[in-house]
Write an enzyme that holds these catalytic residues in place. Sequence first.
Site, short mmCIF file in Angstrom:
data_model
loop_
_atom_site.label_atom_id
_atom_site.label_comp_id
_atom_site.label_asym_id
_atom_site.label_seq_id
_atom_site.Cartn_x
_atom_site.Cartn_y
_atom_site.Cartn_z
N ASP A 144 -26.57 -9.59 -4.32
CA ASP A 144 -27.60 -8.85 -3.59
C ASP A 144 -27.14 -7.41 -3.39
O ASP A 144 -26.82 -6.99 -2.28
CB ASP A 144 -27.87 -9.54 -2.25
CG ASP A 144 -29.17 -9.08 -1.63
OD1 ASP A 144 -29.93 -8.36 -2.31
OD2 ASP A 144 -29.43 -9.44 -0.48
N ARG A 182 -30.63 1.77 -11.92
CA ARG A 182 -31.71 1.11 -12.66
C ARG A 182 -32.97 1.95 -12.68
O ARG A 182 -33.67 2.01 -13.69
CB ARG A 182 -31.98 -0.24 -12.00
CG ARG A 182 -33.12 -1.00 -12.61
CD ARG A 182 -33.26 -2.35 -11.94
NE ARG A 182 -34.22 -3.16 -12.62
CZ ARG A 182 -35.53 -3.13 -12.41
NH1 ARG A 182 -36.00 -2.31 -11.52
NH2 ARG A 182 -36.34 -3.90 -13.08
N CYS A 208 -60.08 10.71 5.54
CA CYS A 208 -59.27 9.96 6.50
C CYS A 208 -57.81 10.40 6.39
O CYS A 208 -57.18 10.27 5.33
CB CYS A 208 -59.39 8.47 6.19
SG CYS A 208 -58.29 7.46 7.20
N LEU A 246 -35.72 -10.32 -13.51
CA LEU A 246 -35.69 -11.74 -13.85
C LEU A 246 -36.89 -12.44 -13.23
O LEU A 246 -37.35 -12.04 -12.16
CB LEU A 246 -34.42 -12.37 -13.27
CG LEU A 246 -33.09 -11.91 -13.85
CD1 LEU A 246 -31.94 -12.35 -12.96
CD2 LEU A 246 -32.92 -12.50 -15.24
N LYS A 283 -33.87 -18.46 -6.41
CA LYS A 283 -33.59 -17.79 -5.14
C LYS A 283 -33.39 -18.80 -4.01
O LYS A 283 -33.99 -19.87 -4.01
CB LYS A 283 -34.77 -16.87 -4.78
CG LYS A 283 -35.16 -15.86 -5.84
CD LYS A 283 -34.23 -14.67 -5.88
CE LYS A 283 -34.57 -13.66 -4.82
NZ LYS A 283 -35.66 -12.78 -5.13
N CYS A 341 -61.62 1.32 4.95
CA CYS A 341 -62.17 2.50 5.59
C CYS A 341 -62.95 3.26 4.54
O CYS A 341 -62.48 3.46 3.41
CB CYS A 341 -61.02 3.35 6.12
SG CYS A 341 -61.46 5.07 6.38
N TYR A 381 -22.15 -8.31 -15.24
CA TYR A 381 -22.81 -9.57 -15.60
C TYR A 381 -23.45 -9.55 -16.99
O TYR A 381 -24.11 -10.51 -17.38
CB TYR A 381 -23.81 -10.04 -14.55
CG TYR A 381 -24.89 -9.04 -14.18
CD1 TYR A 381 -25.79 -8.57 -15.11
CD2 TYR A 381 -25.00 -8.60 -12.86
CE1 TYR A 381 -26.78 -7.67 -14.76
CE2 TYR A 381 -25.99 -7.71 -12.49
CZ TYR A 381 -26.88 -7.24 -13.45
OH TYR A 381 -27.85 -6.35 -13.09
N CYS A 440 -62.69 2.50 11.19
CA CYS A 440 -61.30 2.83 10.89
C CYS A 440 -60.63 3.35 12.17
O CYS A 440 -61.14 4.28 12.79
CB CYS A 440 -61.25 3.89 9.80
SG CYS A 440 -59.61 4.61 9.57
N GLU A 453 -24.59 -18.19 -12.56
CA GLU A 453 -23.82 -17.13 -11.88
C GLU A 453 -24.44 -16.86 -10.51
O GLU A 453 -25.62 -17.15 -10.31
CB GLU A 453 -23.91 -15.81 -12.66
CG GLU A 453 -23.52 -15.88 -14.09
CD GLU A 453 -23.94 -14.63 -14.86
OE1 GLU A 453 -24.29 -13.60 -14.25
OE2 GLU A 453 -23.93 -14.70 -16.10
N ASP A 509 0.84 -1.20 0.00
CA ASP A 509 0.00 0.00 0.00
C ASP A 509 0.87 1.26 0.00
O ASP A 509 0.55 2.25 -0.66
CB ASP A 509 -0.90 0.03 1.24
CG ASP A 509 -2.02 -1.00 1.13
OD1 ASP A 509 -2.05 -1.72 0.12
OD2 ASP A 509 -2.83 -1.09 2.09
N CYS A 520 -59.74 7.39 11.48
CA CYS A 520 -60.73 8.46 11.33
C CYS A 520 -62.10 8.09 11.89
O CYS A 520 -63.00 8.92 11.92
CB CYS A 520 -60.84 8.89 9.87
SG CYS A 520 -61.67 7.68 8.85
N LYS A 528 -26.35 -14.65 -7.84
CA LYS A 528 -27.27 -13.51 -7.93
C LYS A 528 -26.85 -12.54 -6.83
O LYS A 528 -27.13 -12.74 -5.65
CB LYS A 528 -28.72 -13.94 -7.75
CG LYS A 528 -29.67 -12.78 -7.96
CD LYS A 528 -31.10 -13.22 -8.07
CE LYS A 528 -32.01 -12.08 -8.49
NZ LYS A 528 -31.91 -10.88 -7.68
N GLU A 579 3.88 1.68 -1.23
CA GLU A 579 4.45 1.94 -2.56
C GLU A 579 3.40 2.52 -3.51
O GLU A 579 3.67 3.43 -4.29
CB GLU A 579 5.00 0.63 -3.16
CG GLU A 579 6.38 0.27 -2.65
CD GLU A 579 6.78 -1.11 -3.14
OE1 GLU A 579 7.51 -1.20 -4.14
OE2 GLU A 579 6.31 -2.09 -2.53
N TYR A 580 2.20 1.97 -3.40
CA TYR A 580 1.10 2.47 -4.23
C TYR A 580 0.86 3.96 -3.92
O TYR A 580 0.75 4.79 -4.83
CB TYR A 580 -0.17 1.65 -3.96
CG TYR A 580 -1.37 2.14 -4.74
CD1 TYR A 580 -1.61 1.71 -6.04
CD2 TYR A 580 -2.26 3.05 -4.17
CE1 TYR A 580 -2.70 2.17 -6.76
CE2 TYR A 580 -3.36 3.52 -4.88
CZ TYR A 580 -3.58 3.07 -6.17
OH TYR A 580 -4.66 3.54 -6.87
N ASP A 581 0.80 4.27 -2.62
CA ASP A 581 0.55 5.66 -2.21
C ASP A 581 1.63 6.60 -2.75
O ASP A 581 1.36 7.73 -3.12
CB ASP A 581 0.52 5.78 -0.68
CG ASP A 581 -0.76 5.19 -0.12
OD1 ASP A 581 -1.69 4.97 -0.92
OD2 ASP A 581 -0.81 4.92 1.10
#
Length: 673
Positions: A116, A135, A431, A81, A313, A425, A224, A407, A112, A31, A410, A114, A33-35
């Site tokens: 989450d 999306r 209401c 899907l 699922k 109701c 994907y 209800c 593959e 890290d 109300c 799925k 060296e990267y920095d």
Amino acid sequence: MNASERACILRAEIDEHNYRYYVLDAPLISDAEYDRLFRELQALEADHPELVRSDSPTQRVGAAPLTGFAAVLHVTPMLSLNNAFADDEVMAFDRRVREGLAVDDEVSYVAEPKFDGLAVSLSYEQGSLTRGATRGDGSRGEDVTANLRTLHSIPLHLRGSGWPELLEVRGEVLMWHSDFVRMNARQREKGDKEFVNPRNAAAGSLRQLDPRITAARPLRFFAYGIAVAAGAALPATHSALLERLAEWGFPVAPERRRVSGPAGLLAYYADMGARRVALPYDIDGVVYKVDDLAAQERLGFVSRAPRFALAHKFPAEEAITTLLDISIQVGRTGALTPVARLMPVFVGGVTVTNATLHNEDEIRRKDVRIGDTVVVRRAGDVIPELARVLPERRPASATAFVMPTTCPVCGSLAVRNDDEAVARCTGGLYCPAQRKQALLHFASRRAMDIEGLGDRLVEQLIEAAIVRTPADLYRLGLLALANLARMAEKSASNLLAAIEQSKQTTLARFIYALGMRNVGEATARDLARHFGSLDRLLAADQGQLLQVPDVGPVVAQCIRQFCSEPHNLEVIAQLRAAGVNWTAGEATAPVAGSVAGKLFVLTGTLPSLGRDAARQMIEAAGGKVSASVSKKTDFVVAGAEAGSKLEKAQSLGVPVIDEGQMLALLTPGRSVP
Ligand code: IVH
């Protein structure tokens, strides 16, 4: 070596190390060296601002905050899907695929994980990342380019070669468990709110107006699929496509497998089920896709989901707790829903305190009594559900629940029609509960999208009698808002700006926002497309409504009822008078963009797109390309050395546009250089 050459070398080196670290998970350097390399490039760019390029690794850190997200129209919609839970549903899927393709042999699939997380779309032009979007409702998402640029696993510039001139990659943004735990620990230390699970943390981190906040959150990306590829031939199979994406620098799930036939699918499912807990990120199932892309195309789509893919699922998680009480929630359409109040229990990644009991019959069927020990179930984003009671653990003090006849909010009579499972109701918009839900629905993200108009605020506005109908929102002033408890002036003016912004919408969103019973997003879109104008919808009779795809007698009657209620018509008139308006183009063709059905003619050499690429893009957006100019032509796209077609267009008065204008037409919301 001059500064420009050194910057070039540093950029390439840092990109390579980034790729090795974030995509291959195989770093070569420490890290520190990267920095050092990173700081050297930063210093060089500070001394020579002319060397800064938008795809430099230093430009990931987060641009200036935005005031809102621009809308992005997905030329290729981001669909969902179909789900399966049981083995026989998977067998049926495979059967449908073989029938659709008219083959007896085993079909090759790619299986593959799925993920989450949340779906995003990434656009690359000439290999450089130009836009990233969420999306949204599948047709219209939000432009989160500045935020997505901060993810190290998303290439700013594609690796390798042979990329299409225009490429749109689809994939999932998520947060790894280990990063989530570390981040929540940091939030705790700072006294900031903790996130309930990695998925919510990822979603909350991506939808930040300040990209610097996103930059500080450990988000990851997996690709994907490809939605658009113009100007290059793609491989013939999905598995080869994923390999190609990996070559171009995208992380692709290492757990992907090519499998054959339903037995192969089910074996993969079992294997991933067993490996699930050991994965660094959450998955909620697996996805099967027909490997052959030509076969995918032949199978096509049904409604909003592909026939060639299936999400299998994992079963919903369950937990045991105590039912403390049952209360009644009043919905937007007056439905009284019994809700189980539970002893808090952790299930499916969140702490659950409430679960729906659906309706009175359901309570009776499950024999639920207050005080019972119950099993609660929760899957993904779905509302937690009371699955069953454990009668053997029932205490003597357990009491039966009685559905109220009025209800609880109300006091109006609650009536259950013979053909309905729920009591409603009868108070209508008298209401406060119905009014509140109607306003929340109107303002929700997929309806009028008024950010900042949340639960508590709507309650306050109703209690203070400042707002009764959606039209009242457009009459709100700073003073009335700032006088509400806990309302800072800044939030008040942000809210007013969001309300103002919501005035410009689409017909489909507006119809959905009205909240007619049984008119969800998809139906609202169909109605908008079919009628093309609100007045035509309002005037439509039962017969005309039944012509709309998927509208049956029940939905048609709900629409008629809504449209013949003078109060509703008055609110609509007030909304229009307040300036709420929509664009006809988007309203009639929200999926395909504003060029659906339009006729284009290409002439001359375009600055960046080849003829084929331009044609594919127009067709992907629903337009048509013809070889010669006539009065029917809608646009002539002219490049360098355009000849007689350009002259003909001019003589016929056909609009002539350039490549930039064409791209803007095809992808509204995109900034035109
Ligand atoms: S393919 C036509 N592959 O699942 C849809 N989706 O219900 C093509 N998802 O919102 C999607 N992992 O974000 C695909 N390996 C995977 C996925 C995946 C997660 C999500 C995706 C979408 C939802 C579809």
